[in-house]
Design a protein around this motif. Structure first.
Motif, PDB file in Angstrom:
ATOM      1  N   THR A  35       0.838  -1.208   0.000  1.00  0.00           N
ATOM      2  CA  THR A  35       0.000   0.000   0.000  1.00  0.00           C
ATOM      3  C   THR A  35       0.871   1.255   0.000  1.00  0.00           C
ATOM      4  O   THR A  35       0.631   2.214  -0.758  1.00  0.00           O
ATOM      5  N   GLN A  36       1.916   1.272   0.862  1.00  0.00           N
ATOM      6  CA  GLN A  36       2.812   2.430   0.909  1.00  0.00           C
ATOM      7  C   GLN A  36       3.521   2.642  -0.423  1.00  0.00           C
ATOM      8  O   GLN A  36       3.699   3.785  -0.886  1.00  0.00           O
ATOM      9  N   ASN A  37       3.936   1.562  -1.066  1.00  0.00           N
ATOM     10  CA  ASN A  37       4.631   1.661  -2.355  1.00  0.00           C
ATOM     11  C   ASN A  37       3.722   2.304  -3.409  1.00  0.00           C
ATOM     12  O   ASN A  37       4.163   3.141  -4.203  1.00  0.00           O
ATOM     13  N   ASN A  38       2.463   1.926  -3.448  1.00  0.00           N
ATOM     14  CA  ASN A  38       1.529   2.503  -4.429  1.00  0.00           C
ATOM     15  C   ASN A  38       1.349   4.002  -4.195  1.00  0.00           C
ATOM     16  O   ASN A  38       1.309   4.809  -5.138  1.00  0.00           O
ATOM     17  N   GLN A  39       1.222   4.407  -2.915  1.00  0.00           N
ATOM     18  CA  GLN A  39       1.066   5.830  -2.609  1.00  0.00           C
ATOM     19  C   GLN A  39       2.283   6.639  -3.053  1.00  0.00           C
ATOM     20  O   GLN A  39       2.166   7.722  -3.630  1.00  0.00           O
ATOM     21  N   ILE A  40       3.493   6.108  -2.770  1.00  0.00           N
ATOM     22  CA  ILE A  40       4.718   6.827  -3.143  1.00  0.00           C
ATOM     23  C   ILE A  40       4.839   6.948  -4.661  1.00  0.00           C
ATOM     24  O   ILE A  40       5.271   7.986  -5.193  1.00  0.00           O
ATOM     25  N   MET A  41       4.451   5.895  -5.395  1.00  0.00           N
ATOM     26  CA  MET A  41       4.533   5.948  -6.859  1.00  0.00           C
ATOM     27  C   MET A  41       3.596   7.028  -7.415  1.00  0.00           C
ATOM     28  O   MET A  41       3.933   7.701  -8.403  1.00  0.00           O
TER      29      MET A  41
END
Length: 677
Positions: free
Chosen positions: A500-506
């Motif tokens: 989830t964090q990776n998607n937000q950062i992208m």
């Protein structure tokens, strides 16, 4: 001192003996080697202990024994004294060990040396005998060892006197005389040495007189030399002062010349600098350009800072997002690997549960095996006890058979035992033996069977223990697997959070990439060029102002230098060049100093010679003082030698003679009293 009793244990020929001494005179008689001397040696040992030279421990202890002792009881005035000494043999030697002394019933445990000290104190013997290895007073006043009295009587007079001196402790007078002879011999040698050392005294005194005369002559010559030397040194001081005055005046003249040259050179340098500054000023005025319209330094600077700040923020955010994406991806990879490992490790959880159920059933059967083993152990103990009892009965029966066959007379009634009676008893015992052997055979077979069953049960119990250990191990492994399953659940949840964090950062990164960095950098470059134009214009203006200031300063310095040059030229006109005069005065001073140097060398030579003569004279006078002390010492030694040889030596002979006469009179009186009885 009256002897009462002597107890000997392993002393020479006595194994254990008690000897009582009655009142009155006692005679010891018997064949050679029967132990007469042993009694006397034992008494000496009890009183004074062993002595390496006269009474060694090896002479007293009976051969083949490890310990020995002597106990002596005697009466001294109104005291009853018991003293006991012991000997003990170890792997190296025979030594005295601690003993005791009892005075009127009061007993004290003491060492060998302490016992000897107590006895010497009780008997009134001198204290110096405590460290002596010979008991002369006891041996030659109480008893004399065999054959030694004969040797004393047959020796010459000097040896007999020496024995008497040692016996009565008056050999100190002879020791004084012997030591005095040695001392007198050394004194004669010292007197001869001092006389030899005093032989150079007249020659030394003559040398002192000669040196004093020579020193007086040199002193007269030195006094005659000092008058012209003082005159020359006065002239030298006057000429040096005149030269110093001329040199100071000449130095002032040279300084003014040097100052004139320096100021003239400095004036020329300043003129060249003024020309160069004028040229630079013209160049800068020519290069100076006007600024384009609308350029404001503060406004351009603020716009440049804003653009640089915006560019820096975009780049930092982009870099931060990239680092976070990389860190998240690394964490995701690591979490995937750990999840895979935990899934592999927890895959055997069901198998371990099935194994645990089976092991619990097998462990429950182990209690039955332990009960069986306990019963077999008790049965084995009972069989072993019966075997031991039957073996004892069998052994007793066989012994009884042997005793009956050998018995001729009954110990109770003292009648002869018949053959029929022996046969009857032997038959009965034979039946007992046969019965006991059958029982023992059966018991041995039963014992072997019990041992085999014990071994089987023990083997099963060992297997049960192994299964029990495996059960414990399996339970621990299941606990660990449960913890790993819990960790697996947590890691899967953490993995979902990371995704989830990776998607937000992208998403944030895609927004940042829409900003055009190249346009920002181009604007920054344009503003930087504008700032450089403004700064260059300011620097040119500063340089022009600085050059004008330097030009004014140099013109002021040139005016001051011109005034100073005029002043220096006027001062030079008032001074004279004294170079030749200083050289002439220096040559005159050098001639006078050469004469003074010659006289000073002669003065130093005379003083050194006088000092050398004084040192020699002082050394000789010190030698004379030493010789005078030696003369006093010689007279003192001669007087002492005459007193020791002429008075003290005869006095020692006289004192010893009187002491010997006194001892002779005492013994003569005692012998008369004894033989009158």
């Amino acid at each position: 001192m009256l002897l009462r009793q002597l107890k000997l244990s392993n002393i020479r020929s006595y194994i254990g003996e008690t000897i009582s001494f009655p009142d009155g005179s006692i005679v010891l008689s018997g064949d050679i080697g029967c132990g007469k001397s042993t009694i006397l040696l034992a008494i000496e040992f009890a009183l004074f202990g062993t002595s390496r030279t006269d009474l060694p421990a090896e002479l007293l202890l009976r051969k083949g024994t490890l310990e020995g002792s002597v106990e002596l009881t005697f009466q001294l005035q109104d005291k009853e004294i018991i003293i006991m000494r012991k000997l003990k043999k170890d792997h190296k030697s025979i030594k005295q060990v601690s003993g005791f002394i009892s005075v009127n019933g009061e007993q004290k445990e003491l060492t060998a040396v302490e016992l000897k000290s107590e006895i010497l104190n009780l008997l009134g013997y001198p204290e110096e005998l405590l460290l002596s290895t010979k008991n002369f007073i006891y041996r030659y006043t109480v008893y004399t060892p065999q054959e030694e009295m004969k040797l004393i009587l047959q020796d010459n007079a000097d040896i007999r006197l020496d024995v008497l001196r040692k016996v009565f402790n008056i050999d100190k007078y002879k020791s004084i005389r012997d030591n005095l002879q040695i001392y007198l011999k050394e004194m004669r040698t010292d007197i001869a040495v001092i006389k030899t050392r005093l032989e150079p005294l007249p020659e030394v005194m003559e040398k002192v007189v000669i040196l004093s005369g020579e020193k007086e002559k040199l002193q007269v010559g030195l006094n005659q030399l000092l008058v012209p030397l003082q005159d020359l040194r006065g002239k030298i001081n006057v000429q040096r002062q005149e030269i110093e005055i001329f040199e100071r005046q000449h130095l002032e003249f040279l300084k003014l010349q040097q100052e004139q040259k320096m100021k003239f050179m400095l004036k020329e340098t300043k003129g060249r600098q003024l020309v160069e500054l004028q040229q630079q000023l013209e160049n800068f005025e020519h290069k100076k350009t006007n600024l384009p319209e609308g350029l404001d330094k503060e406004r351009v600077k603020m716009e440049l800072n804003s653009l640089e700040l915006q560019t820096s923020e975009v780049l930092q955010k982009k870099s931060s997002l990239q680092e976070r994406v990389q860190q998240l991806q690394q964490n995701m990879i690591q979490e995937k690997q750990e999840i895979r490992q935990l899934e592999e490790q927890t895959s055997v959880y069901i198998e371990k549960e099935e194994l645990l159920l089976g092991l619990k059933k097998m462990v429950d059967e182990g209690n039955i095996l332990e009960s069986q083993k306990k019963k077999l152990d008790e049965h084995f103990i009972q069989i072993s006890s019966q075997i031991s009892m039957n073996q004892t009965l069998l052994h007793q029966s066989k012994q009884l058979q042997q005793k009956i066959l050998q018995l001729e007379e009954c110990p109770m009634c003292l009648q002869n035992v018949t053959h029929d009676h022996k046969s009857k008893i032997s038959h009965v015992e034979s039946e007992k033996v046969a019965g006991a052997e059958i029982i023992l055979k059966n018991l041995d077979m039963e014992k072997v069977e019990v041992l085999n069953r014990q071994q089987e049960v023990t083997t099963k119990i060992q297997e049960w223990n192994l299964q029990k250990n495996l059960l414990t191990k399996t339970e621990v492994e299941l606990g660990q697997l449960k913890e790993k399953q819990h960790s697996l659940t947590i890691k899967k949840e953490r993995m979902m959070n990371l995704i989830t964090q990776n998607n937000q950062i992208m998403q944030e990164f895609s927004v940042v990439t829409l900003i055009n960095i190249e346009d920002l950098q181009l604007k920054i470059k344009t503003h930087q060029e504008m700032m450089q134009i403004i700064l260059h214009h300011e620097q040119m203006q500063q340089q022009i102002t600085l050059i004008k200031t330097q030009k004014e300063n140099i013109m002021q310095e040139l005016t001051i230098l011109q005034d100073e040059l005029i002043l220096v030229e006027e001062q030079l006109k008032e001074k004279l060049d004294l170079t030749e005069m200083v050289k002439e005065r220096r040559l005159q001073l050098q001639d006078v100093m050469e004469k003074e140097k010659t006289l000073a060398v002669e003065e130093g030579r005379l003083k050194a010679t006088i000092l050398n003569f004084e040192n020699q004279e002082n050394d000789l006078r010190l030698q004379i003082v030493k010789f005078k002390k030696m003369e006093v010492e010689l007279k003192s030694n001669q007087n002492l030698y005459r007193w020791l040889d002429g008075f003290f030596m005869p006095l020692m002979y006289t004192i010893e003679k009187h002491v010997m006469i006194h001892i002779h009179n005492l013994f003569n009186q005692l012998f008369q009293e004894w033989f009158d009885i």
